[in-house]
Write an enzyme that holds these catalytic residues in place. Structure first.
Site, PDB file in Angstrom:
ATOM      1  N   GLY A 137     -16.977  35.983 -11.780  1.00  0.00           N
ATOM      2  CA  GLY A 137     -16.471  37.056 -10.939  1.00  0.00           C
ATOM      3  C   GLY A 137     -15.303  36.586 -10.103  1.00  0.00           C
ATOM      4  O   GLY A 137     -15.007  35.389 -10.016  1.00  0.00           O
ATOM      5  N   CYS A 138     -14.631  37.537  -9.490  1.00  0.00           N
ATOM      6  CA  CYS A 138     -13.427  37.192  -8.733  1.00  0.00           C
ATOM      7  C   CYS A 138     -13.757  36.408  -7.466  1.00  0.00           C
ATOM      8  O   CYS A 138     -13.224  35.306  -7.249  1.00  0.00           O
ATOM      9  CB  CYS A 138     -12.618  38.450  -8.413  1.00  0.00           C
ATOM     10  SG  CYS A 138     -13.565  39.789  -7.667  1.00  0.00           S
ATOM     11  N   TYR A 139     -14.642  36.939  -6.624  1.00  0.00           N
ATOM     12  CA  TYR A 139     -15.020  36.180  -5.428  1.00  0.00           C
ATOM     13  C   TYR A 139     -15.618  34.822  -5.805  1.00  0.00           C
ATOM     14  O   TYR A 139     -15.240  33.797  -5.228  1.00  0.00           O
ATOM     15  CB  TYR A 139     -16.031  36.962  -4.587  1.00  0.00           C
ATOM     16  CG  TYR A 139     -15.482  38.168  -3.860  1.00  0.00           C
ATOM     17  CD1 TYR A 139     -14.445  38.039  -2.944  1.00  0.00           C
ATOM     18  CD2 TYR A 139     -16.034  39.434  -4.042  1.00  0.00           C
ATOM     19  CE1 TYR A 139     -13.961  39.150  -2.240  1.00  0.00           C
ATOM     20  CE2 TYR A 139     -15.571  40.539  -3.347  1.00  0.00           C
ATOM     21  CZ  TYR A 139     -14.524  40.391  -2.449  1.00  0.00           C
ATOM     22  OH  TYR A 139     -14.062  41.491  -1.757  1.00  0.00           O
ATOM     23  N   THR A 199     -15.062  32.878  -8.254  1.00  0.00           N
ATOM     24  CA  THR A 199     -14.039  31.924  -8.666  1.00  0.00           C
ATOM     25  C   THR A 199     -13.361  31.292  -7.453  1.00  0.00           C
ATOM     26  O   THR A 199     -13.248  30.068  -7.347  1.00  0.00           O
ATOM     27  CB  THR A 199     -12.983  32.629  -9.550  1.00  0.00           C
ATOM     28  OG1 THR A 199     -13.619  33.076 -10.753  1.00  0.00           O
ATOM     29  CG2 THR A 199     -11.840  31.696  -9.904  1.00  0.00           C
TER      30      THR A 199
END
Lengths: 344, 344, 344, 344
Positions: A149-151, A153
């Site tokens: 996921g973005c967060y 990462t």
């Protein structure tokens, strides 16, 4: 040249795959599926693609056609890859899932956070968590990738060196994260309207967010034990970008923090450690697969602050997915991901 | 591989040249000059370039070093290229000037609008106006290019077919243009602050703007006679992009307007005519050298409306400059200019 | 003190009525209705109202309770006021309709543009078009007000002096209008997402927009004959504000244009004529009921350019509605509408 | 009616004083000074004020005229109030200083952070720190007020209940703050340009910021001992607003946190405690003097998270200054500060 398919191509991560793959020397798009937009030319929905994919239209998902691909990306809501990944894998097609379906190793924890049973627990063991900075070798051999996921990462990359060296109080780590609105997807929600989200800043999910268990899983792996994390995401009035501000208490004298970070990421093509005390801007990575980091130790005290920025749609999603693809097929790891950020 | 220099590289058009040339297969940067920032690494000013130009720093302008380049871009305020272009041309270096210095053919008109005498009137005859859609052959042979301004590019491309065919009332053409704030450059002006320019829209220069004589010159050339133009630019709360809305009165039945535009630009790699009645968005060309056009004839009446969008820093400046370079050196006309727009 | 009701209070014009009426010395809110949010406290949906309307919640529309009000505002989609206005009027409650239901005098033209039969043609004759600068006396006596649309308000105010004096070519008037995204309402549409509408500019409805017949009706009334209008609205990346840029060709020497405008609006509390050649900014009227105007005559030629800015939610909707209310009930015309714009 | 003067009125806090005082029933502006703009009408610089202050122009600072005021606001860079406040106080005029000149009680600490000697150390003892929620009684008697900084206001209000009750680890408090760009003032700086600050998020001053000693001083007073604070401010792409996200570790079971906050601020007109677990948005206080707070305890663990939002120009500057004025002169504490926030 390999053939790839994209399932669920109408969302932001789907079109971002198309944008990035337009410049990839080794990939051609075989199919891009969308139940709701089947028949529509991709460049009618995304006019920035006019001239890049002549003739390419969204199609109904067709397992046979997808199975003819070397690899298939899932740019779908959670649950969809559960249903389709197994069949593709059996037919020899590699699967790169950008959704949350295979990120958590514990099917029950997944069920708890997503409010439905896990649809393919039998595939979890084979799924590789696609964070190249941690799992590069496993990714090369993988047939099923769970793109982080973005967060998760941004937070993991910022904390890895501190956790791996066990330098910090593992019970009280804080991740204060700020995300642009594309993190909420292309769904038509009132809260994502320009009139609602612009000229304002707010936290959300401060008492619990679906990315929390994923981050905890990653941090625990790096630290070798559970990590007590407080994670507060914020909605920021911009289109793209995540800025993670990470706070940890040093439990022993850490030596040269800057050297620690530089050495940890010395060979990482997608991580850029800036000089000590820098302030990376999200726009400096806009459109790119780079995570830019900087370390601070305010007042020389016992608190370390790490600033990490990524583009949530690239290193936080589609770019990292392509980085995984490149590793899986032996291409240059950053093929298709080389362009500098658009700035200003 | 050719060697190029950039004079005045700290502004937005300078860094945009670097961003685009990072992906150009035939160009290497020999020097980038800045009096105010000499000695500073380019990626310290523009961190998006970290990793792309290792070791490249701004340097004092050095005519000898610049003359060793095959071509030199001027990304400078007006007046600078006047002083330096002649010497470079004499030494055999080609000059591509992004400023207004050589755009007007009439030195006196230039002096009037810029409030100072023209510094190199002797070069005006050799200067080629770098609008490939009009002057492609001349550009191929040119040694000195005047890259068109941003507004002039959008307005001319949108009106060319109507003017060349003499279909409209040439005394009353209206160009209502909306530009993002980078059009005002990187100078520290109160009016360009986020706190001043965001969440607002305003016209400026409605009674006279420096781009007006340049546009008129181009329109007159296309029409074969003077054109009465009302030009009102507006400051729009966005970073990049120009949207030109062009109004003209048809003086005779034009036949198929859509076909007219499609035929005029059929072989133009940087112009995209959308289907009749479309509404191009500036974001669809963000970061690209494309001009996207659409034609309307509201209510089937005698008014034709053309909508034209460009990225003011690319097709309106640095991208068009590279398109000229490519033509001058026999490269693929769109080399370095192929990436799709960043959208969303 | 009078009692007012608001029908359809969850949209942007509904909450704007509440925001403005919070400071009105003569008005108290009796009821605010919403079928979808009945039972919800208004300040739960709009936390800016916390502390201002304690205990006020959205309620199901109840004709009896509404009829107990001195006046009822309709802040509803078109069609709703058709169904309810008649009953309220019969019971003696005055109706101020912010929707399009009673703006067009011709029921058939309405049906054509809105794709459904007009639901209350019998009320059209009694309905007064609520533009105080044109119809102040009629408004004072009115029982049913059709509050003008946002674009029509800006365009009419900007053109009135020219039309009334018959100074311009009535066949070729151009209104190039730029609106913030609240003009599209609070509906959850993809095109209104921050990720879609920010950092971009586009025209829409260039070949036909529902405000066109309303504007034409108003212009024709001022001119005493039909006016040929080309109207192109644009979506601008900001929350509030309309900037109308109006172009007309002078057919006779107009004398002192500035004096013409200043005299026409000398006694108008909601119209501010700026010095000749000014460039009004939309932010200068943000949150206010003011229309700010400036006149240009570029190059002293035969084209006059008028710049008009309003806040689409205030002078373009809720503020003008309150201005009408004030006139109908004999209050100070600008009661509740005095606060300066929020700037920056 | 009292007469007030404003020194340094061209900046954002100066014009915000004018905007708010336009609706104040007890105040009239006697003079507004600016060396750089002397002679200019205030509404020429700030057209939103047209019609509100007819005839008011910036004037050279004139001590005699200022001393004729009942109170004088300093909306100046640091150092200016040092030089002028003493004389005004001697003549009986009360001084409300919005700058940092009298906020720190320790003149040497001030000199250290501001890089110059303190210019009026003799006035420090008389200066009252103008945070009404802490010093209301002292403010009522004060003749010299140091209006708190924007970050310090949000951080202190959010932490006061926890500190006063000694519920948290005082050595490790974290304040992650996000501010709109008006926090940087109206100065023409490249970093504040729309083209630089929009579509991006970055931290700044992570290793030390001038508001740090002020916050520490306030927290120490509330806690009765020094507090170890890590403070990281971030530049957010919006015009107004501060969002403070505050993290503290509970050292004992706190009981009902929500009740603690509600009781602490029960009688505070400018503080609004939202329901437990809420997420206040900065836009909900835009243009107002309100600080909106919410408390979270993620996962029921030992970390408490407080979210606090203010408008940096109002509760963080000019509004709070007026709140102080109201207390000093016995007016309603919120006179002139009652309008709801502009939302959307």
């Amino acid at each position: 040249m390999i053939k790839v398919g994209i399932v669920g191509g109408t969302g932001y991560t789907g079109v971002e795959l198309l944008r990035l793959l337009a410049g990839h020397p080794e990939v051609e798009i075989e199919a891009i599926t969308s139940r709701s937009e089947a028949g529509l030319a991709v460049d009618e929905l995304y006019p920035n693609l006019r001239g890049h994919y002549p003739g390419l239209a969204f199609s109904e998902p067709d397992p046979v056609r997808l199975a003819a691909c070397d690899a298939v990306f899932f740019a779908t809501p959670h649950g969809v890859a559960h249903a389709l990944a197994g069949e593709l894998l059996e037919r020899g097609t590699r699967v790169i899932d950008l959704s949350a379906d295979f990120r958590l190793k514990d099917a029950e924890e997944w069920a708890q956070w997503y409010g439905q049973p896990h649809g393919a627990p039998g595939l979890l063991e084979a799924a590789v968590y696609g964070l190249p900075e941690v799992n590069r070798d496993a990714i090369r051999q993988a047939r099923l990738i769970a793109v982080p996921g973005c967060y998760p990462t941004a937070v993991q990359l910022g904390l890895l060196p501190l956790l791996e060296q066990r330098l910090i109080d593992l019970d009280h780590v804080i991740a204060d994260c700020k995300s642009g609105v594309t993190g909420a997807g292309r769904g038509a929600k009132v809260s994502s309207l320009l009139a609602e989200a612009s000229e304002s800043m707010k936290a959300y999910g401060a008492s619990g967010h679906r990315h929390l268990p994923e981050i905890r899983q990653g941090l625990a792996q790096a630290a070798g034990q559970a990590v007590g994390l407080t994670f507060v995401p914020h909605l920021t009035p911009m289109i793209r970008g995540i800025h993670a501000t990470l706070y940890a208490r040093l439990t022993s004298e850490p030596g040269d923090l800057q050297a620690l970070f530089e050495q940890r990421f010395a060979d990482e093509p997608a991580v850029d450690v800036m000089p000590f005390g820098s302030h990376p801007e999200t726009r400096s990575v806009k459109g790119t697969d780079i995570c830019r980091l900087a370390v601070h130790r305010p007042g020389g005290g016992d608190t370390v602050v790490v600033l990490a920025v990524i583009d949530n749609l690239v290193k936080g999603a589609s770019g990292q997915a392509i980085q995984n693809l490149n590793l899986m097929f032996g291409f240059d790891e950053m093929a298709g991901l080389q362009a500098p950020a658009l700035m200003p």
